[in-house]
Design a protein around this motif. Structure first.
Motif, PDB file in Angstrom:
ATOM      1  N   THR A 249      25.510 -55.874 -23.830  1.00  0.00           N
ATOM      2  CA  THR A 249      25.767 -56.694 -23.520  1.00  0.00           C
ATOM      3  C   THR A 249      25.977 -57.868 -25.478  1.00  0.00           C
ATOM      4  O   THR A 249      25.548 -58.126 -25.764  1.00  0.00           O
ATOM      5  CB  THR A 249      24.771 -57.450 -22.631  1.00  0.00           C
ATOM      6  OG1 THR A 249      24.051 -55.738 -21.736  1.00  0.00           O
ATOM      7  CG2 THR A 249      25.155 -58.198 -22.356  1.00  0.00           C
TER       8      THR A 249
ATOM      9  N   VAL B 298      15.097 -59.256 -29.677  1.00  0.00           N
ATOM     10  CA  VAL B 298      16.172 -59.664 -28.246  1.00  0.00           C
ATOM     11  C   VAL B 298      17.355 -59.105 -30.163  1.00  0.00           C
ATOM     12  O   VAL B 298      17.716 -57.699 -29.640  1.00  0.00           O
ATOM     13  CB  VAL B 298      17.237 -60.370 -28.020  1.00  0.00           C
ATOM     14  CG1 VAL B 298      17.561 -61.350 -28.899  1.00  0.00           C
ATOM     15  CG2 VAL B 298      17.579 -59.781 -27.160  1.00  0.00           C
ATOM     16  N   ILE B 299      16.996 -59.264 -31.106  1.00  0.00           N
ATOM     17  CA  ILE B 299      17.989 -58.560 -31.678  1.00  0.00           C
ATOM     18  C   ILE B 299      17.643 -57.061 -32.180  1.00  0.00           C
ATOM     19  O   ILE B 299      18.499 -56.050 -32.104  1.00  0.00           O
ATOM     20  CB  ILE B 299      18.533 -59.072 -32.608  1.00  0.00           C
ATOM     21  CG1 ILE B 299      19.214 -60.690 -32.952  1.00  0.00           C
ATOM     22  CG2 ILE B 299      18.834 -58.402 -34.235  1.00  0.00           C
ATOM     23  CD1 ILE B 299      19.864 -60.296 -32.523  1.00  0.00           C
TER      24      ILE B 299
ATOM     25  N   ASP C 111      18.861 -61.350 -39.058  1.00  0.00           N
ATOM     26  CA  ASP C 111      19.694 -60.815 -37.889  1.00  0.00           C
ATOM     27  C   ASP C 111      20.340 -59.723 -38.506  1.00  0.00           C
ATOM     28  O   ASP C 111      20.042 -58.676 -38.580  1.00  0.00           O
ATOM     29  CB  ASP C 111      20.430 -62.137 -37.521  1.00  0.00           C
ATOM     30  CG  ASP C 111      19.861 -62.314 -36.387  1.00  0.00           C
ATOM     31  OD1 ASP C 111      19.129 -62.712 -36.263  1.00  0.00           O
ATOM     32  OD2 ASP C 111      20.790 -63.373 -35.709  1.00  0.00           O
TER      33      ASP C 111
ATOM     34  N   PRO D 183      23.364 -66.120 -26.358  1.00  0.00           N
ATOM     35  CA  PRO D 183      22.160 -67.937 -25.899  1.00  0.00           C
ATOM     36  C   PRO D 183      22.505 -68.568 -24.754  1.00  0.00           C
ATOM     37  O   PRO D 183      24.168 -68.996 -25.200  1.00  0.00           O
ATOM     38  CB  PRO D 183      22.495 -67.686 -27.224  1.00  0.00           C
ATOM     39  CG  PRO D 183      22.458 -67.752 -28.621  1.00  0.00           C
ATOM     40  CD  PRO D 183      24.329 -67.093 -28.119  1.00  0.00           C
TER      41      PRO D 183
ATOM     42  N   ARG E 158      16.475 -72.940 -29.906  1.00  0.00           N
ATOM     43  CA  ARG E 158      16.604 -71.748 -30.762  1.00  0.00           C
ATOM     44  C   ARG E 158      15.893 -70.818 -31.709  1.00  0.00           C
ATOM     45  O   ARG E 158      15.701 -70.817 -32.273  1.00  0.00           O
ATOM     46  CB  ARG E 158      17.878 -71.811 -30.856  1.00  0.00           C
ATOM     47  CG  ARG E 158      19.165 -72.150 -30.196  1.00  0.00           C
ATOM     48  CD  ARG E 158      20.758 -71.438 -30.437  1.00  0.00           C
ATOM     49  NE  ARG E 158      21.623 -71.316 -29.586  1.00  0.00           N
ATOM     50  CZ  ARG E 158      23.063 -72.281 -28.910  1.00  0.00           C
ATOM     51  NH1 ARG E 158      23.683 -72.195 -30.700  1.00  0.00           N
ATOM     52  NH2 ARG E 158      24.106 -71.910 -28.482  1.00  0.00           N
TER      53      ARG E 158
ATOM     54  N   HIS F  86      18.621 -55.198 -29.445  1.00  0.00           N
ATOM     55  CA  HIS F  86      20.468 -55.013 -29.096  1.00  0.00           C
ATOM     56  C   HIS F  86      20.934 -54.065 -30.222  1.00  0.00           C
ATOM     57  O   HIS F  86      22.037 -53.353 -29.938  1.00  0.00           O
ATOM     58  CB  HIS F  86      20.637 -56.511 -28.992  1.00  0.00           C
ATOM     59  CG  HIS F  86      22.473 -56.620 -29.171  1.00  0.00           C
ATOM     60  ND1 HIS F  86      23.023 -56.554 -28.090  1.00  0.00           N
ATOM     61  CD2 HIS F  86      23.263 -56.756 -30.503  1.00  0.00           C
ATOM     62  CE1 HIS F  86      24.667 -56.706 -28.026  1.00  0.00           C
ATOM     63  NE2 HIS F  86      24.732 -56.723 -29.777  1.00  0.00           N
TER      64      HIS F  86
ATOM     65  N   TYR G 259      24.965 -60.198 -27.213  1.00  0.00           N
ATOM     66  CA  TYR G 259      24.070 -61.611 -27.169  1.00  0.00           C
ATOM     67  C   TYR G 259      24.793 -63.246 -26.952  1.00  0.00           C
ATOM     68  O   TYR G 259      25.367 -63.388 -28.071  1.00  0.00           O
ATOM     69  CB  TYR G 259      23.038 -61.498 -28.328  1.00  0.00           C
ATOM     70  CG  TYR G 259      22.531 -62.493 -28.258  1.00  0.00           C
ATOM     71  CD1 TYR G 259      21.650 -62.418 -27.253  1.00  0.00           C
ATOM     72  CD2 TYR G 259      21.560 -63.478 -29.945  1.00  0.00           C
ATOM     73  CE1 TYR G 259      20.260 -63.686 -27.788  1.00  0.00           C
ATOM     74  CE2 TYR G 259      21.599 -63.902 -30.161  1.00  0.00           C
ATOM     75  CZ  TYR G 259      20.429 -64.351 -29.121  1.00  0.00           C
ATOM     76  OH  TYR G 259      19.109 -64.908 -29.195  1.00  0.00           O
TER      77      TYR G 259
END
Ligand SMILES: Cc1ncc(COP(=O)(O)O)c(C=O)c1O
Length: 368
Positions: A20, A119-120, A94, A24, A39, A123, A22
């Motif tokens: 999916t 989350v990264i 990231d 924000p 953020r 992912h 990413y």
């Protein structure tokens, strides 16, 4: 109909199809002029000296040249206390995460991390076709030491600590990281220290003793440079030699280098701003929530998790007042939003606005 069911007829690997994007919260909306607590950006203005260095660089040199990194790496060596050959600048941390995962994980490989993790990690692992062995944080979002220790015995290909984690804010004891690094000397252990300047806790000096330890840092948080995208990896030179093959040669842009050099000449300014956030702003905002009976997880860094009654409505009403916070989607965090701490003025506005959202004394309805 095409082979993939896509009108282009192009064939994408399953890992890409299943991923999916990413996106924000509040993406695609104009966030200019709003109080942006959504953020984990630092909202403090850029130091005038750094801004001047950027302008002077553009005026003198333009931006026609590819970036060069030796001066940046030397300055980072001074800042971190590690040799230059142990440092790899990346396009934000990231990219540091992505480079490490691509170096250490092949399709079908396993990555151990406490969940919900930044989350990264999930992912990037998913895009590589790797499996995430996620150990849930405890009921009060504490680090799940016993469960993590047990899960590590399965022999994951990569162990990750996010210290402190985003979004839970949870710190991990350095002793536990050391225990893990020592117990699995042939397994890479990546420690994401995006918020290290706020906690004052780092395992970077231990890389000398433990060659399987890799530390990730960023200029996006304490140095307030998220827009310029600069992170870095700290690792043994033999590890850096592998990682550098994955990062492209010019992934860190020239202006990020200029700004970082200027920042590293005035680290005291960053420290003063961090001290204000952690020792004045954070306690004031925590007191505010506690006084009003709003459940809040302080975490170890410059952001909080808040669980108001009626999260969606609270977020909408904050938004209507020009304040953005971040809805949390992991099931373990249902009904919470995350907010980073802004400037003192922004937090005063935040508290004034929030006070108006609280139930009237003796009532259950939010004030109108
Ligand atoms: C724990 C953690 N790691 C890494 C990052 C990525 O930061 P950046 O890519 O801006 O360096 C973030 C940003 O929110 C974070 O919270």
């Amino acid at each position: 109909m095409t082979r993939t069911g896509s009108p282009t007829g192009l064939r994408f690997p399953a890992a890409v199809r299943q991923a999916t994007a990413y996106v924000p919260d509040w993406s695609g909306q104009d966030r200019t002029g709003l109080i942006r607590l959504d953020r984990n950006e630092a909202t403090a203005p850029l130091s005038p000296a750094v801004a001047e260095a950027l302008v002077a660089h553009i005026q003198r040199h333009g931006v026609h040249g590819y970036p060069e990194y030796p001066r940046l790496v030397a300055a980072l060596a001074g800042y971190t206390g590690l040799p230059a050959g142990w440092i790899l600048p990346t396009n934000g941390s990231d990219q540091a995460i992505d480079v490490c995962l691509r170096a250490f994980l092949a399709p079908g490989a396993t990555m151990l991390v406490a969940r919900p993790e930044f989350v990264i990690f999930g992912h990037s692992a998913g895009l590589l076709g790797a499996e995430v062995l996620g150990v849930p944080y405890g009921p009060d979002l504490e680090f799940p030491y016993a469960e993590f220790r047990a899960a590590a015995t399965a022999g994951p290909d990569l162990i990750v600590f996010v210290n402190p984690n985003n979004p839970t804010g949870t710190p991990v004891d350095v002793e536990f990281i050391v225990e893990t690094v020592e117990a699995y000397p042939a397994t890479p252990v990546v420690v994401d220290e995006a918020y290290a300047e706020f906690t004052g806790v780092t395992v970077a000096p231990l890389i000398e003793r433990y060659p399987n330890l890799v530390v990730l840092r960023t200029f996006s948080k304490a140095f307030a440079m998220a827009g310029l995208r600069l992170g870095y990896v700290l690792a043994r030179p033999e590890v850096v030699d592998q990682l550098v093959k994955i990062r492209n040669p010019f992934d860190v842009n020239a202006l990020a280098v200029v700004a970082a050099l200027a920042q590293l000449e005035r680290v005291d300014e960053m420290r003063a701003s961090v001290a204000e956030t952690m020792h004045r702003t954070k306690p004031a905002v925590l007191d505010f929530f506690r006084e009003h009976g709003v459940p809040v997880w302080p975490g170890a860094a410059n952001f909080l998790l808040v669980r108001p009654g009626g999260c969606a409505e609270t977020m909408d009403r904050l938004r209507a007042a020009g304040i953005l916070v971040r809805r949390m989607t992991p099931p373990a965090l249902a009904g919470t939003f995350r907010m980073n701490l802004g400037t003192p003025a922004e937090m005063t506005t935040f508290m004034d606005v929030y006070r108006e959202l609280l139930p009237a004394p003796g009532g259950v309805e939010a004030k109108q």
